[in-house]
Design a protein around this motif. Sequence first.
Motif, PDB file in Angstrom:
ATOM      1  N   ALA A 145       0.839  -1.202   0.000  1.00 45.19           N
ATOM      2  CA  ALA A 145       0.000   0.000   0.000  1.00 45.19           C
ATOM      3  C   ALA A 145       0.876   1.256   0.000  1.00 45.19           C
ATOM      4  CB  ALA A 145      -0.934  -0.010   1.201  1.00 45.19           C
ATOM      5  N   ASP A 146       1.664   1.407  -1.066  1.00 45.72           N
ATOM      6  CA  ASP A 146       2.473   2.608  -1.260  1.00 45.72           C
ATOM      7  C   ASP A 146       1.628   3.608  -2.044  1.00 45.72           C
ATOM      8  OD1 ASP A 146       4.618   1.415   0.016  1.00 45.72           O
ATOM      9  OD2 ASP A 146       5.575   0.754  -1.831  1.00 45.72           O
ATOM     10  N   LEU A 147       0.841   4.381  -1.313  1.00 42.52           N
ATOM     11  CA  LEU A 147      -0.108   5.302  -1.936  1.00 42.52           C
ATOM     12  C   LEU A 147       0.471   6.707  -1.985  1.00 42.52           C
ATOM     13  CD1 LEU A 147      -1.941   2.884  -1.121  1.00 42.52           C
ATOM     14  CD2 LEU A 147      -3.729   4.551  -0.599  1.00 42.52           C
ATOM     15  N   VAL A 148       0.404   7.317  -3.159  1.00 38.81           N
ATOM     16  CA  VAL A 148       0.796   8.711  -3.324  1.00 38.81           C
ATOM     17  C   VAL A 148      -0.441   9.512  -3.710  1.00 38.81           C
ATOM     18  CG1 VAL A 148       2.109  10.324  -4.763  1.00 38.81           C
ATOM     19  CG2 VAL A 148       3.205   8.261  -3.863  1.00 38.81           C
ATOM     20  N   VAL A 149      -0.723  10.536  -2.929  1.00 35.83           N
ATOM     21  CA  VAL A 149      -1.866  11.408  -3.176  1.00 35.83           C
ATOM     22  C   VAL A 149      -1.374  12.666  -3.867  1.00 35.83           C
ATOM     23  CG1 VAL A 149      -3.779  12.672  -2.133  1.00 35.83           C
ATOM     24  CG2 VAL A 149      -3.025  10.499  -1.138  1.00 35.83           C
ATOM     25  N   LEU A 150      -2.014  13.023  -4.964  1.00 35.40           N
ATOM     26  CA  LEU A 150      -1.651  14.231  -5.697  1.00 35.40           C
ATOM     27  C   LEU A 150      -2.559  15.386  -5.291  1.00 35.40           C
ATOM     28  CD1 LEU A 150      -1.146  12.835  -9.328  1.00 35.40           C
ATOM     29  CD2 LEU A 150       0.503  12.941  -7.432  1.00 35.40           C
ATOM     30  N   ASP A 151      -1.979  16.533  -5.141  1.00 33.27           N
ATOM     31  CA  ASP A 151      -2.760  17.746  -4.912  1.00 33.27           C
ATOM     32  C   ASP A 151      -3.303  18.215  -6.256  1.00 33.27           C
ATOM     33  OD1 ASP A 151      -3.932  19.992  -3.863  1.00 33.27           O
ATOM     34  OD2 ASP A 151      -2.053  21.116  -3.657  1.00 33.27           O
ATOM     35  N   ALA A 152      -4.086  17.332  -6.872  1.00 34.00           N
ATOM     36  CA  ALA A 152      -4.592  17.542  -8.226  1.00 34.00           C
ATOM     37  C   ALA A 152      -5.612  16.446  -8.514  1.00 34.00           C
ATOM     38  CB  ALA A 152      -3.454  17.482  -9.245  1.00 34.00           C
ATOM     39  N   PRO A 153      -6.494  16.660  -9.476  1.00 30.87           N
ATOM     40  CA  PRO A 153      -7.523  15.659  -9.760  1.00 30.87           C
ATOM     41  C   PRO A 153      -7.073  14.559 -10.714  1.00 30.87           C
ATOM     42  CG  PRO A 153      -7.908  17.623 -11.068  1.00 30.87           C
ATOM     43  CD  PRO A 153      -6.747  17.931 -10.174  1.00 30.87           C
ATOM     44  N   SER A 154      -5.877  14.679 -11.321  1.00 30.40           N
ATOM     45  CA  SER A 154      -5.462  13.739 -12.346  1.00 30.40           C
ATOM     46  C   SER A 154      -3.946  13.598 -12.373  1.00 30.40           C
ATOM     47  CB  SER A 154      -5.955  14.218 -13.719  1.00 30.40           C
ATOM     48  OG  SER A 154      -5.320  13.528 -14.777  1.00 30.40           O
ATOM     49  N   HIS A 155      -3.484  12.423 -12.805  1.00 29.97           N
ATOM     50  CA  HIS A 155      -2.053  12.169 -12.987  1.00 29.97           C
ATOM     51  C   HIS A 155      -1.424  13.125 -13.998  1.00 29.97           C
ATOM     52  CE1 HIS A 155      -3.751  10.169 -16.530  1.00 29.97           C
ATOM     53  NE2 HIS A 155      -2.567  10.339 -17.078  1.00 29.97           N
ATOM     54  N   VAL A 156      -2.224  13.672 -14.902  1.00 34.19           N
ATOM     55  CA  VAL A 156      -1.695  14.558 -15.942  1.00 34.19           C
ATOM     56  C   VAL A 156      -0.971  15.751 -15.331  1.00 34.19           C
ATOM     57  CG1 VAL A 156      -2.331  16.035 -17.901  1.00 34.19           C
ATOM     58  CG2 VAL A 156      -3.485  13.838 -17.567  1.00 34.19           C
ATOM     59  N   HIS A 157      -1.379  16.153 -14.142  1.00 35.25           N
ATOM     60  CA  HIS A 157      -0.786  17.330 -13.518  1.00 35.25           C
ATOM     61  C   HIS A 157       0.695  17.143 -13.177  1.00 35.25           C
ATOM     62  CE1 HIS A 157      -4.407  19.964 -12.602  1.00 35.25           C
ATOM     63  NE2 HIS A 157      -4.911  18.910 -13.223  1.00 35.25           N
ATOM     64  N   LEU A 158       1.160  15.904 -13.084  1.00 35.27           N
ATOM     65  CA  LEU A 158       2.582  15.688 -12.817  1.00 35.27           C
ATOM     66  C   LEU A 158       3.446  16.260 -13.934  1.00 35.27           C
ATOM     67  CD1 LEU A 158       2.314  12.068 -11.459  1.00 35.27           C
ATOM     68  CD2 LEU A 158       3.211  14.022 -10.170  1.00 35.27           C
ATOM     69  N   ALA A 159       2.993  16.132 -15.174  1.00 33.38           N
ATOM     70  CA  ALA A 159       3.713  16.723 -16.308  1.00 33.38           C
ATOM     71  C   ALA A 159       3.241  18.140 -16.604  1.00 33.38           C
ATOM     72  CB  ALA A 159       3.533  15.849 -17.547  1.00 33.38           C
ATOM     73  N   TYR A 160       1.982  18.403 -16.349  1.00 35.53           N
ATOM     74  CA  TYR A 160       1.362  19.699 -16.638  1.00 35.53           C
ATOM     75  C   TYR A 160       1.890  20.803 -15.722  1.00 35.53           C
ATOM     76  CZ  TYR A 160      -2.787  22.868 -16.798  1.00 35.53           C
ATOM     77  OH  TYR A 160      -3.643  23.915 -16.899  1.00 35.53           O
ATOM     78  N   ARG A 161       2.297  20.448 -14.487  1.00 42.89           N
ATOM     79  CA  ARG A 161       2.753  21.441 -13.512  1.00 42.89           C
ATOM     80  C   ARG A 161       4.167  21.096 -13.032  1.00 42.89           C
ATOM     81  NH1 ARG A 161      -1.432  21.942  -8.862  1.00 42.89           N
ATOM     82  NH2 ARG A 161      -0.386  23.948  -8.593  1.00 42.89           N
TER      83      ARG A 161
END
Length: 376
Positions: free
Chosen positions: A349-365
């Motif tokens: 259970a290696d869970l990473v929560v993004l301060d964003a609604p989608s994985h796309v934000h990792l590249a987008y921001r």
Amino acid sequence: MTSLLVTNIGELVSWDDERPVLRDAALVVEHGKVTWIGERTAAPDADAVHDVAGAAVIPGFVDSHTHLVFAGDRAAEFEARMAGRPYEAGGIRTTVAATRAASDEQLAANVARHVAQMRAQGTTTVEIKSGYGLTVHDEARSLAIARQFTEETTFLGAHVVPDGTDVASYVDLVTGPMLEACAPYARWIDGFCEEGAFGADEARTVLKAGIAVGLEVRIHANQLGSGPGVQLAAEVGAAAADHCTYLDDADVAALSDGGVVAGLLPGVEFSTRSPYPDARRLIDAGVTVALATDCNPGSSYTSSMPFCIALAVREMGMTPLEAVWSATRGGAFSLRRDDVGHLAVGAKADLVVLDAPSHVHLAYRPGVPIASVLQM
């Protein structure tokens, strides 16, 4: 608490075979493992509930290629490269001198600092190599220090030939007393098969010696130019060939046919102003691709997997979802792990929560710290 329901997940990237990406989702964790995933409205009861308020949840990043046991830095070398000097493998020797002079406590503190930085950006599994000691004593202590932080430790005595010796004599040392001292602390053996480091014959000798004592194989290959490294990786059954910047059609076929993971390290190309590897070509050919930081003081001094994801999308022809897969599931394949890099039932259970609604934000921001490991 024996079970935790993580709910109100806007987008769950689990890599489950049937539902790799699920929206309006939830999952249940028990005793450190995922025991259920599905739609939020169908979630079972649990002892405790954690509401992520519509955020995206992804697996923890698996950084499958780093060099964290070192002392000092090479900022002056970076500055010179930015002024036009090309990158060469020989700069490693500068770090070797600083590492040999450092105490165990200093080296361990530096590793701890970098591992903490990585975790703060969503990395939950990390591989750590030796390679900045290049003596029996310094390679063994480097791996003993690395083993304090991860089980994914790699003996890289064949990084470069140290000053004061020749290639043949040094290979004898690496495959003899050095391997004997280092093998108890290592899972993997690696070699830098490149002009200015080790040729195919020397690298083959090193890797086969490691295999003979039970180590698994990975290799630095085809970073600075075309060469035999990728073909050697396929020949010896390596889990991964990392860098893969300069590939011909036969190299791509060898990776695909041999089931060798291509580890791409875009922080290197960013830091050295070198051509980026063609991830699109590899993916389209059916090659498994991993992304990793190659965190080291010379050619890629970054600990940020999100930064590498952004580079892969911008410079290497990957979609955001492909880049996240390569930074999680792809890294797990590179390390031959089936318990990390995904959030299907049975995974850690290696869970990473993004301060964003989608994985796309990792590249987008890019550069924005939106990834955090869920503490349980």
